[in-house]
Design a protein around this motif. Structure first.
Motif, PDB file in Angstrom:
ATOM      1  N   SER A 149       0.862  -1.186   0.000  1.00  0.00           N
ATOM      2  CA  SER A 149       0.000   0.000   0.000  1.00  0.00           C
ATOM      3  C   SER A 149       0.894   1.230   0.000  1.00  0.00           C
ATOM      4  N   PRO A 150       0.345   2.418  -0.311  1.00  0.00           N
ATOM      5  CA  PRO A 150       1.175   3.647  -0.313  1.00  0.00           C
ATOM      6  C   PRO A 150       1.881   3.929   1.005  1.00  0.00           C
ATOM      7  N   LEU A 151       1.391   3.376   2.106  1.00  0.00           N
ATOM      8  CA  LEU A 151       2.019   3.610   3.401  1.00  0.00           C
ATOM      9  C   LEU A 151       3.454   3.090   3.454  1.00  0.00           C
ATOM     10  N   ILE A 152       3.743   2.058   2.704  1.00  0.00           N
ATOM     11  CA  ILE A 152       5.042   1.379   2.818  1.00  0.00           C
ATOM     12  C   ILE A 152       5.768   1.307   1.482  1.00  0.00           C
ATOM     13  N   TYR A 153       5.508   2.247   0.573  1.00  0.00           N
ATOM     14  CA  TYR A 153       6.211   2.252  -0.701  1.00  0.00           C
ATOM     15  C   TYR A 153       7.725   2.270  -0.513  1.00  0.00           C
ATOM     16  N   GLN A 154       8.204   3.000   0.470  1.00  0.00           N
ATOM     17  CA  GLN A 154       9.645   3.162   0.669  1.00  0.00           C
ATOM     18  C   GLN A 154      10.322   1.825   0.952  1.00  0.00           C
ATOM     19  N   GLN A 155       9.649   0.939   1.700  1.00  0.00           N
ATOM     20  CA  GLN A 155      10.238  -0.352   2.060  1.00  0.00           C
ATOM     21  C   GLN A 155       9.738  -1.506   1.192  1.00  0.00           C
ATOM     22  N   ALA A 156       8.627  -1.313   0.481  1.00  0.00           N
ATOM     23  CA  ALA A 156       8.006  -2.425  -0.225  1.00  0.00           C
ATOM     24  C   ALA A 156       8.078  -2.319  -1.743  1.00  0.00           C
ATOM     25  N   ASP A 157       8.282  -1.129  -2.272  1.00  0.00           N
ATOM     26  CA  ASP A 157       8.252  -0.941  -3.721  1.00  0.00           C
ATOM     27  C   ASP A 157       9.429  -1.654  -4.382  1.00  0.00           C
ATOM     28  N   ILE A 158       9.166  -2.352  -5.487  1.00  0.00           N
ATOM     29  CA  ILE A 158      10.208  -3.023  -6.247  1.00  0.00           C
ATOM     30  C   ILE A 158      10.197  -2.490  -7.681  1.00  0.00           C
ATOM     31  N   ILE A 159      11.121  -2.956  -8.498  1.00  0.00           N
ATOM     32  CA  ILE A 159      11.240  -2.440  -9.862  1.00  0.00           C
ATOM     33  C   ILE A 159       9.963  -2.658 -10.652  1.00  0.00           C
ATOM     34  N   ASP A 160       9.377  -3.843 -10.558  1.00  0.00           N
ATOM     35  CA  ASP A 160       8.191  -4.162 -11.361  1.00  0.00           C
ATOM     36  C   ASP A 160       6.987  -3.307 -10.969  1.00  0.00           C
ATOM     37  N   THR A 161       6.760  -3.128  -9.671  1.00  0.00           N
ATOM     38  CA  THR A 161       5.627  -2.312  -9.245  1.00  0.00           C
ATOM     39  C   THR A 161       5.855  -0.839  -9.592  1.00  0.00           C
ATOM     40  N   PHE A 162       7.112  -0.392  -9.517  1.00  0.00           N
ATOM     41  CA  PHE A 162       7.455   0.986  -9.893  1.00  0.00           C
ATOM     42  C   PHE A 162       7.195   1.213 -11.383  1.00  0.00           C
ATOM     43  N   VAL A 163       7.590   0.242 -12.217  1.00  0.00           N
ATOM     44  CA  VAL A 163       7.345   0.336 -13.659  1.00  0.00           C
ATOM     45  C   VAL A 163       5.854   0.365 -13.945  1.00  0.00           C
ATOM     46  N   TYR A 164       5.101  -0.429 -13.233  1.00  0.00           N
ATOM     47  CA  TYR A 164       3.644  -0.456 -13.426  1.00  0.00           C
ATOM     48  C   TYR A 164       3.023   0.902 -13.129  1.00  0.00           C
ATOM     49  N   ARG A 165       3.406   1.497 -12.013  1.00  0.00           N
ATOM     50  CA  ARG A 165       2.815   2.781 -11.637  1.00  0.00           C
ATOM     51  C   ARG A 165       3.260   3.897 -12.576  1.00  0.00           C
ATOM     52  N   GLU A 166       4.563   3.918 -12.902  1.00  0.00           N
ATOM     53  CA  GLU A 166       5.078   4.982 -13.764  1.00  0.00           C
ATOM     54  C   GLU A 166       4.559   4.851 -15.194  1.00  0.00           C
ATOM     55  N   GLY A 167       4.498   3.631 -15.691  1.00  0.00           N
ATOM     56  CA  GLY A 167       4.118   3.425 -17.078  1.00  0.00           C
ATOM     57  C   GLY A 167       2.627   3.459 -17.321  1.00  0.00           C
ATOM     58  N   LEU A 168       1.863   2.669 -16.570  1.00  0.00           N
ATOM     59  CA  LEU A 168       0.433   2.534 -16.840  1.00  0.00           C
ATOM     60  C   LEU A 168      -0.418   3.549 -16.096  1.00  0.00           C
ATOM     61  N   LEU A 169      -0.027   3.902 -14.877  1.00  0.00           N
ATOM     62  CA  LEU A 169      -0.851   4.823 -14.091  1.00  0.00           C
ATOM     63  C   LEU A 169      -0.463   6.280 -14.335  1.00  0.00           C
ATOM     64  N   SER A 170       0.829   6.561 -14.437  1.00  0.00           N
ATOM     65  CA  SER A 170       1.283   7.943 -14.625  1.00  0.00           C
ATOM     66  C   SER A 170       1.506   8.314 -16.088  1.00  0.00           C
ATOM     67  N   GLY A 171       1.507   7.345 -16.979  1.00  0.00           N
ATOM     68  CA  GLY A 171       1.687   7.637 -18.401  1.00  0.00           C
ATOM     69  C   GLY A 171       3.106   7.967 -18.816  1.00  0.00           C
ATOM     70  N   GLN A 172       4.102   7.670 -17.954  1.00  0.00           N
ATOM     71  CA  GLN A 172       5.513   7.903 -18.291  1.00  0.00           C
ATOM     72  C   GLN A 172       6.059   6.676 -19.017  1.00  0.00           C
ATOM     73  N   PHE A 173       5.593   6.475 -20.238  1.00  0.00           N
ATOM     74  CA  PHE A 173       5.904   5.248 -20.960  1.00  0.00           C
ATOM     75  C   PHE A 173       7.404   5.095 -21.233  1.00  0.00           C
ATOM     76  N   SER A 174       8.044   6.170 -21.633  1.00  0.00           N
ATOM     77  CA  SER A 174       9.456   6.085 -21.996  1.00  0.00           C
ATOM     78  C   SER A 174      10.338   5.788 -20.784  1.00  0.00           C
ATOM     79  N   PHE A 175      10.093   6.476 -19.687  1.00  0.00           N
ATOM     80  CA  PHE A 175      10.890   6.256 -18.481  1.00  0.00           C
ATOM     81  C   PHE A 175      10.673   4.841 -17.943  1.00  0.00           C
ATOM     82  N   ALA A 176       9.421   4.391 -17.921  1.00  0.00           N
ATOM     83  CA  ALA A 176       9.128   3.035 -17.443  1.00  0.00           C
ATOM     84  C   ALA A 176       9.792   1.989 -18.329  1.00  0.00           C
ATOM     85  N   THR A 177       9.803   2.221 -19.634  1.00  0.00           N
ATOM     86  CA  THR A 177      10.462   1.297 -20.554  1.00  0.00           C
ATOM     87  C   THR A 177      11.962   1.256 -20.316  1.00  0.00           C
ATOM     88  N   ALA A 178      12.561   2.417 -20.041  1.00  0.00           N
ATOM     89  CA  ALA A 178      14.003   2.467 -19.772  1.00  0.00           C
ATOM     90  C   ALA A 178      14.348   1.663 -18.517  1.00  0.00           C
TER      91      ALA A 178
END
Length: 320
Positions: free
Chosen positions: A262-291
């Motif tokens: 959950s957002p409460l524990i992003y700092q300790q729980a977030d991994i590369i795949d979940t970060f890519v999911y949020r940046e690419g699909l939720l935030s629309g940062q397709f290029s950065f998520a692809t990189a």
């Protein structure tokens, strides 16, 4: 020069032609098997190789309305930003921590459990235990996450037990970063250790019984038989499992983390795949998520090649 083939002396060139003919014939014989593999090969090509053209987005300021050809080319801009981003270093550390912890625990616990289960003499009990520990492997993380969220909630059965028996305050298992890490690793081991246990048990079944008989004649008890026969026999398959798992060191199980964090524990729980999911699909940062994902894929490919080399060198295991 001449060579001897089936009791006859034939020229060396003729021998080479016959061997080459036999080799070609051997490859042509199982054509039906190649035909059976063809649908799977087509599916892999469509869903795995064709989408690889999307890595162009990592070098562009990609806009869906402009497409690949008209989007601005920015070179290594997204990769430089990735390395300058402190949060990317944090999620990389989280990914390595989760993945390495799971690899180690999913190697040690099945190893020990297989040794203990091997000492059970009643076959009915042994098979029952083996089935029970293997069953969670077939459950999806969507199902298990729902169960874990219910039983680990502050009003769940686990906290009710801790409060009533030990008198301690309820633990926020999925809301506290440190407890979340423990919960993720423990639940993954509980779900998957039965699978590796079966692999170790299969290796145990291949040990020559005469070794145990000879050790027993020499006066060795069960403990010494385990130390000098059983464990050395399991070490090669343990090396294979460990080295092959090296290729997944940047895969910390997206399904599990995504369904539990959950957002409460992003700092300790977030991994590369979940970060890519949020940046690419939720935030629309397709290029950065692809990189970011391209970086992960390249490192994973290198680790897979290294792991297969190590498996072949230390355990004689190879696929090709």
């Amino acid at each position: 020069m001449e060579a001897k083939l089936e009791g006859k002396r034939v020229p060396q060139a003729s021998l080479g032609n016959k061997l080459e003919h036999k080799k070609k014939k051997r490859y042509k014989q199982p054509w039906i098997l190649h035909f059976m593999v063809l649908p799977a090969a087509i599916m892999v090509f469509i869903f795995s190789y064709i989408p690889m053209s999307g890595i162009l987005m990592a070098f562009q300021n990609y806009k869906p309305a402009l497409g690949f050809f008209d989007s601005e080319w920015v070179g290594l801009k997204h990769f430089r930003y990735m390395w300058e981003n402190d949060y990317f270093l944090q999620i990389t550390w989280n990914t390595l921590f989760f993945a390495c912890s799971k690899i180690v625990m999913n190697l040690i616990i099945p190893f020990v459990f297989a040794l203990l289960l091997n000492e059970v003499r009643k076959m009915a009990l042994k098979r029952t235990i083996q089935t029970l520990v293997y069953l969670p492997h077939f459950l999806s993380w969507v199902t298990l996450s729902g169960i874990l969220i219910d039983i680990l909630a502050q009003t769940g059965i686990v906290n009710q037990f801790l409060v009533s028996v030990f008198g301690i305050k309820p633990i926020f298992f999925l809301g506290d970063g440190n407890w979340f890490r423990f919960t993720v690793i423990a639940s993954d081991v509980w779900k998957e250790f039965g699978f590796n246990t079966i692999i170790f048990l299969a290796a145990l079944s291949g040990i020559n019984p005469s070794l145990y008989e000879a050790a027993e004649v020499d006066g060795a008890g069960r403990w010494k038989q385990t130390i000098y026969i059983t464990i050395p026999a399991l070490i090669p398959i343990g090396i294979v499992i460990a080295t092959l798992a090296l290729g997944n060191v940047l895969n910390a199980n997206f399904d599990q983390i995504f369904n539990l964090y959950s957002p409460l524990i992003y700092q300790q729980a977030d991994i590369i795949d979940t970060f890519v999911y949020r940046e690419g699909l939720l935030s629309g940062q397709f290029s950065f998520a692809t990189a970011v994902n391209l970086f992960k894929s390249v490192i994973s490919l290198i680790l897979i090649v290294i792991s297969y080399r190590l498996a072949y060198r230390f355990a004689g295991y190879r696929i090709f």
